[in-house]
Scaffold this motif. Structure first.
Motif, PDB file in Angstrom:
ATOM      1  N   ILE A  66      13.131   3.220  14.416  1.00 42.94           N
ATOM      2  CA  ILE A  66      12.673   3.753  13.124  1.00 42.94           C
ATOM      3  C   ILE A  66      13.822   3.785  12.122  1.00 42.94           C
ATOM      4  CG2 ILE A  66      11.850   5.839  11.936  1.00 42.94           C
ATOM      5  CD1 ILE A  66      10.163   6.426  14.432  1.00 42.94           C
ATOM      6  N   VAL A  71       6.491   3.572   8.382  1.00 44.41           N
ATOM      7  CA  VAL A  71       6.579   3.413   9.835  1.00 44.41           C
ATOM      8  C   VAL A  71       5.228   3.718  10.496  1.00 44.41           C
ATOM      9  CG1 VAL A  71       7.637   4.330  11.929  1.00 44.41           C
ATOM     10  CG2 VAL A  71       9.049   3.875   9.919  1.00 44.41           C
ATOM     11  N   LEU A  72       4.627   4.837  10.083  1.00 47.04           N
ATOM     12  CA  LEU A  72       3.364   5.237  10.706  1.00 47.04           C
ATOM     13  C   LEU A  72       2.253   4.234  10.411  1.00 47.04           C
ATOM     14  CD1 LEU A  72       3.453   9.093  10.043  1.00 47.04           C
ATOM     15  CD2 LEU A  72       4.068   7.883  12.135  1.00 47.04           C
ATOM     16  N   THR A  73       2.256   3.711   9.181  1.00 44.67           N
ATOM     17  CA  THR A  73       1.214   2.743   8.826  1.00 44.67           C
ATOM     18  C   THR A  73       1.421   1.422   9.570  1.00 44.67           C
ATOM     19  OG1 THR A  73       1.168   3.799   6.654  1.00 44.67           O
ATOM     20  CG2 THR A  73      -0.046   1.752   6.877  1.00 44.67           C
ATOM     21  N   ARG A 132       0.047  12.029  12.364  1.00 38.77           N
ATOM     22  CA  ARG A 132      -0.989  11.867  11.339  1.00 38.77           C
ATOM     23  C   ARG A 132      -2.290  12.545  11.754  1.00 38.77           C
ATOM     24  NH1 ARG A 132      -0.658   5.839   8.691  1.00 38.77           N
ATOM     25  NH2 ARG A 132       0.949   6.410   7.189  1.00 38.77           N
ATOM     26  N   ILE A 158      14.206  12.938  13.317  1.00 39.89           N
ATOM     27  CA  ILE A 158      14.745  12.113  12.229  1.00 39.89           C
ATOM     28  C   ILE A 158      14.636  12.828  10.890  1.00 39.89           C
ATOM     29  CG2 ILE A 158      14.397   9.980  10.907  1.00 39.89           C
ATOM     30  CD1 ILE A 158      13.449   8.685  13.503  1.00 39.89           C
ATOM     31  N   HIS A 162       9.379   6.181   3.794  1.00 37.06           N
ATOM     32  CA  HIS A 162       9.769   5.476   5.010  1.00 37.06           C
ATOM     33  C   HIS A 162       8.941   5.959   6.199  1.00 37.06           C
ATOM     34  CE1 HIS A 162      12.197   2.889   7.480  1.00 37.06           C
ATOM     35  NE2 HIS A 162      12.467   3.899   8.304  1.00 37.06           N
ATOM     36  N   LEU A 163       8.738   7.280   6.267  1.00 36.25           N
ATOM     37  CA  LEU A 163       7.899   7.831   7.315  1.00 36.25           C
ATOM     38  C   LEU A 163       6.486   7.253   7.235  1.00 36.25           C
ATOM     39  CD1 LEU A 163       6.844   9.882   9.408  1.00 36.25           C
ATOM     40  CD2 LEU A 163       6.953  11.643   7.679  1.00 36.25           C
ATOM     41  N   ASN A 164       5.937   7.221   6.018  1.00 36.75           N
ATOM     42  CA  ASN A 164       4.598   6.648   5.838  1.00 36.75           C
ATOM     43  C   ASN A 164       4.549   5.183   6.224  1.00 36.75           C
ATOM     44  OD1 ASN A 164       2.569   8.399   5.119  1.00 36.75           O
ATOM     45  ND2 ASN A 164       3.366   8.625   3.032  1.00 36.75           N
ATOM     46  N   TYR A 171       9.892  11.910  14.655  1.00 37.88           N
ATOM     47  CA  TYR A 171      10.116  12.270  13.273  1.00 37.88           C
ATOM     48  C   TYR A 171      10.515  13.727  13.076  1.00 37.88           C
ATOM     49  CZ  TYR A 171      10.080   8.565  10.014  1.00 37.88           C
ATOM     50  OH  TYR A 171      10.474   7.501   9.258  1.00 37.88           O
ATOM     51  N   TYR A 227      -6.915   6.075   8.017  1.00 35.29           N
ATOM     52  CA  TYR A 227      -5.890   6.282   7.003  1.00 35.29           C
ATOM     53  C   TYR A 227      -6.018   5.262   5.871  1.00 35.29           C
ATOM     54  CZ  TYR A 227      -1.334   7.224   4.956  1.00 35.29           C
ATOM     55  OH  TYR A 227      -0.326   7.555   4.091  1.00 35.29           O
ATOM     56  N   MET A 276       9.123  18.758   6.738  1.00 36.74           N
ATOM     57  CA  MET A 276       8.599  17.659   5.933  1.00 36.74           C
ATOM     58  C   MET A 276       7.104  17.571   6.179  1.00 36.74           C
ATOM     59  SD  MET A 276       8.992  13.611   5.840  1.00 36.74           S
ATOM     60  CE  MET A 276      10.686  13.123   5.708  1.00 36.74           C
ATOM     61  N   GLU A 311       2.769   1.169  12.477  1.00 39.45           N
ATOM     62  CA  GLU A 311       2.360   1.433  13.860  1.00 39.45           C
ATOM     63  C   GLU A 311       0.847   1.319  14.030  1.00 39.45           C
ATOM     64  OE1 GLU A 311       5.865   4.205  15.739  1.00 39.45           O
ATOM     65  OE2 GLU A 311       4.159   5.246  14.864  1.00 39.45           O
ATOM     66  N   GLU A 312       0.120   1.819  13.027  1.00 39.67           N
ATOM     67  CA  GLU A 312      -1.345   1.712  13.097  1.00 39.67           C
ATOM     68  C   GLU A 312      -1.794   0.277  12.932  1.00 39.67           C
ATOM     69  OE1 GLU A 312      -2.447   6.132  11.423  1.00 39.67           O
ATOM     70  OE2 GLU A 312      -3.286   4.410  10.351  1.00 39.67           O
ATOM     71  N   GLU A 319       4.915  15.974   3.515  1.00 41.31           N
ATOM     72  CA  GLU A 319       4.289  15.146   2.486  1.00 41.31           C
ATOM     73  C   GLU A 319       3.149  14.273   3.017  1.00 41.31           C
ATOM     74  OE1 GLU A 319       7.316  16.061   2.529  1.00 41.31           O
ATOM     75  OE2 GLU A 319       8.114  16.326   0.510  1.00 41.31           O
ATOM     76  N   PRO A 320       3.245  13.749   4.257  1.00 39.63           N
ATOM     77  CA  PRO A 320       2.152  12.872   4.711  1.00 39.63           C
ATOM     78  C   PRO A 320       0.786  13.557   4.824  1.00 39.63           C
ATOM     79  CG  PRO A 320       4.109  12.513   6.036  1.00 39.63           C
ATOM     80  CD  PRO A 320       4.375  13.726   5.200  1.00 39.63           C
ATOM     81  N   SER A 364      12.834   8.773   1.969  1.00 40.52           N
ATOM     82  CA  SER A 364      12.607   9.129   3.372  1.00 40.52           C
ATOM     83  C   SER A 364      11.129   9.442   3.658  1.00 40.52           C
ATOM     84  CB  SER A 364      13.481  10.319   3.764  1.00 40.52           C
ATOM     85  OG  SER A 364      13.184  11.426   2.949  1.00 40.52           O
ATOM     86  N   VAL A 365      10.450  10.017   2.654  1.00 39.10           N
ATOM     87  CA  VAL A 365       9.021  10.303   2.855  1.00 39.10           C
ATOM     88  C   VAL A 365       8.230   9.002   2.951  1.00 39.10           C
ATOM     89  CG1 VAL A 365       6.968  11.331   1.833  1.00 39.10           C
ATOM     90  CG2 VAL A 365       9.153  12.537   1.705  1.00 39.10           C
ATOM     91  N   GLN A 370       0.830  -1.213   0.000  1.00 36.94           N
ATOM     92  CA  GLN A 370       0.000   0.000   0.000  1.00 36.94           C
ATOM     93  C   GLN A 370       0.870   1.272   0.000  1.00 36.94           C
ATOM     94  OE1 GLN A 370      -1.892   1.413   3.537  1.00 36.94           O
ATOM     95  NE2 GLN A 370      -3.913   1.451   2.564  1.00 36.94           N
TER      96      GLN A 370
END
Lengths: 78, 594
Positions: free
Chosen positions: A57, A41-43, B209, B202, A37-39, B199, B6, B33, A45-46, B35-36, A34-35, A11
């Protein structure tokens, strides 16, 4: 759990789940930046209801490590 | 209203069919940052009928990108620009080292930030008319001087507050640029949930979110307002919404409505309804009751905040609610998609949602009545970026309209129109009329020949062009002052003048005012010297009302497709005469915008 990890990766990276091998990492998956990767990690976690530390992380840079960390966390919670 | 998760958002976006939807380009300038936030913005845009395109400027490059019109970032003209200039990145000195700065250093730093804001805004305005949403600087949860910080004028919190005041000031001096209060977003979630320090460290991504969702929701209130998606009318159920209990069963003495518990949630809810009324929202009732019982509460119940005079129209009977809501829309002459319906009953909520999907429906469960006031105040559906005199008077105008309808029913139309003593005043747009005139282009759907939406900046730039004119019309009659209810945009060329936009507020049409206004437009074109006036009808779902308008007024069809009809009017023929029932028609040229 492994399939759920791949589902999340599919996804987040926008690629078919069966194209994600056990060797998945930023070297193999091109748009793992990196963007993303952030998504990721957060996904994760959820999806798994966990909270990674900042050090974790940074380490989660491959499918193998992600599965390892998640197993570690669920083992220490049990 | 429950927010989608989400994954649900990703799922919706993944399956989105955006073909044929109007584009909405959102460009984000930022020094963090961010983008999310993209899926949240895209989801709001898509579920409101737009094909979203979210573009991000380079990290920490706000001013450079604002001033470089040739940058790739501007290759697609944005509708909305979001500016996120986080203080921690813009001025680490104020954010992190405040206690070691001398007063002079603080002042120099505040000036530098102010200068950055002004340069960025000026650069953006040079090459784009997009709506600018600038996110204010957050006040720190733990200020530099601890509890002492709040005691002194020159503490960190107060310094940041002054920065925000200056920012607000610069924004209000810039057309269609607005201040987004991030502190309110933080307050809504709580700082612990709002920030994700992992974050931030980092990847310079400070917000969780949930925070990004809250910010996107807040941004959307502005987009809604600038795109003409604002709701106009609040339709309320009565029992367990305006008061606790059921008046038909519990009687006048049995209902709960007072300044103390258990009546206070309803009392506060009514205060909020009244405040919306004062902001120009039309209030209507839709209740299954004996009509007499409801009006008895309005007249005789001591703690009733709302009075009959606030209610523009009411359907109090035993018919089904979808039917009654359609009657309300017809009565007020507004579209179903301009309505918000609130009810405590699961059944009615589901029924209306199913039968009338255009209506926004909000459920107010009776066991959570204590939250009703906040639900209404926080929905943002009625929020506007300006508040005109017309807005403040709208409720009274609709009430007067109901009286007019009664009068009309009893007399011959001409005699009736004459009895109204209508006074029409047509002028060229000026600074004071600008907000309302732009707002009309954004709100008007039915009596609107081309449905072009213009911001204040757009209108002002057309009016200041020698080949453009923006006219507006004010109307007064013996029953009230309507304020500005019509506007038109003319573009002049040597061969012809073109009516780019012609619109009227629906509540004044059908009494000859629109014809008088069209004549004023023709007169304006005549003075410019072109032999012909061109007019266009661009068909939408809602403007069938004016399909025939130009033809009825002596225009000839010159071209026709399924979506568009083009007309021409030869100025060699005499202009239409003013109807004799008009009391006064003024058309004066004032100083035009330059």
């Amino acid at each position: 759990m492994k399939q759920r990890v791949k589902a999340v990766m599919s996804q987040v990276f926008g690629i078919p789940q069966d194209s994600i091998g056990d060797d998945a990492s930023p070297e193999v998956i091109k748009n793992w930046d990196s963007v993303k990767h952030l998504n990721l990690v957060l996904t994760l976690e959820e999806e798994f209801d966990v909270a990674f530390t900042d050090e974790q992380i940074i380490e989660l840079m491959s499918y193998q490590v992600i599965v390892e960390k998640l197993e570690e966390i669920s083992a220490s919670a049990a | 209203m429950e927010s989608p998760s989400y994954s649900e958002i990703q799922e919706t976006l993944h399956n989105a069919q955006t073909d044929g939807l109007p584009k909405l380009v959102v460009t984000v300038l930022r020094n963090i940052m961010l983008e999310p936030i993209e899926p949240y913005l895209s989801h709001l845009a898509y579920t409101n009928g737009f094909a979203p395109e979210i573009r991000f400027g380079q990290f920490d490059n706000i001013l450079q990108e604002a001033s470089n019109a040739a940058s790739d970032l501007w290759s697609t003209a944005p509708d909305v620009i979001l500016v996120f200039s986080k203080l921690e990145a813009l001025s680490p000195a104020i954010a992190f080292r405040f206690s070691s700065l001398s007063p002079e250093e603080v002042k120099a730093e505040l000036d530098r930030v102010g200068h950055f804001v002004d340069s960025t805004l000026a650069s953006l305005r040079e090459h784009t008319q997009a709506t600018i949403l600038w996110h204010g600087f957050e006040t720190p949860v733990n200020p530099a001087l601890g509890i002492y910080d709040g005691q002194v004028e020159h503490g960190q919190s107060n310094s940041i507050r002054r920065l925000n005041d200056a920012l607000r000031h610069s924004l209000s001096a810039t057309k269609t640029a607005y201040y987004v209060d991030l502190d309110r977003c933080v307050a809504q979630l709580g700082a612990d949930k709002f920030y994700d320090p992992r974050y931030w460290h980092i990847g310079r991504a400070p917000y969780s979110r949930e925070a990004l969702r809250t910010i996107a929701d807040e941004n959307w209130k502005f987009v809604r307002a600038s795109k003409g998606l604002v709701k106009k009318c609040l339709v309320l159920d009565c029992d367990n919404v305006l008061w606790g209990g059921i008046v038909g069963e519990d009687g006048l003495k049995g209902i709960r409505l007072s300044q103390d518990y258990p009546g206070s949630p309803f009392y506060e809810f009514q205060q909020e309804v009244l405040s919306l009324y004062k902001r120009g929202v039309i209030i209507a009732l839709c209740s299954k009751n004996n009509e007499g019982d409801v009006w008895e509460v309005f007249r005789d119940f001591p703690d009733m905040v709302l009075k009959e005079e606030h209610i523009a129209t009411a359907q109090i009977n035993w018919d089904d609610k979808p039917t009654n809501i359609q009657r309300i829309a017809a009565d007020l002459n507004i579209g179903l998609d301009s309505l918000v319906f609130m009810d405590d009953s699961d059944f009615e909520v589901a029924f209306v949602r199913d039968a009338l999907p255009e209506v926004t429906v909000i459920h107010l469960p009776p066991e959570r009545a204590v939250r009703n006031r906040d639900v209404l105040a926080g929905c943002g559906l009625f929020d506007t970026v300006t508040l005109s005199d017309e807005d403040r008077r709208r409720g009274a105008m609709y009430k007067a309209e109901a009286r007019r309808k009664k009068l009309k029913a009893t007399t011959d139309p001409r005699t009736y129109l004459k009895s109204l003593g209508m006074e029409v005043d047509v002028r060229f747009v000026d600074e004071t009329a600008l907000p309302r005139v732009a707002q009309l282009t954004q709100r008007t759907n039915q009596f609107n020949l081309t449905t072009k939406r213009y911001s204040e900046a757009d209108v002002s730039s057309i009016a200041s062009n020698p080949n453009g004119d923006v006219l507006y019309l004010r109307l007064k009659d013996s029953l009230g002052d309507y304020g500005i209810v019509g506007m038109a945009v003319l573009r002049h060329e040597t061969s012809h003048s073109e009516i780019d936009t012609f619109l009227m507020s629906c509540r004044v049409i059908g009494r000859g005012v629109e014809d008088v206004f069209l004549t004023a437009c023709l007169e304006t074109a005549m003075k410019k010297g072109a032999p012909n006036v061109l007019g266009k009808y661009i068909k939408t779902k809602k403007n069938g009302l004016v399909a025939d308008f130009y033809r009825r007024n002596g225009f000839e069809i010159i071209d026709e497709t399924a979506e568009t009809v083009e007309y021409a009017y030869a100025l060699s023929q005499p202009l239409p005469a003013t109807p004799e029932y008009m009391h006064a028609v003024k058309f004066e040229e004032l100083e035009q915008l330059t």
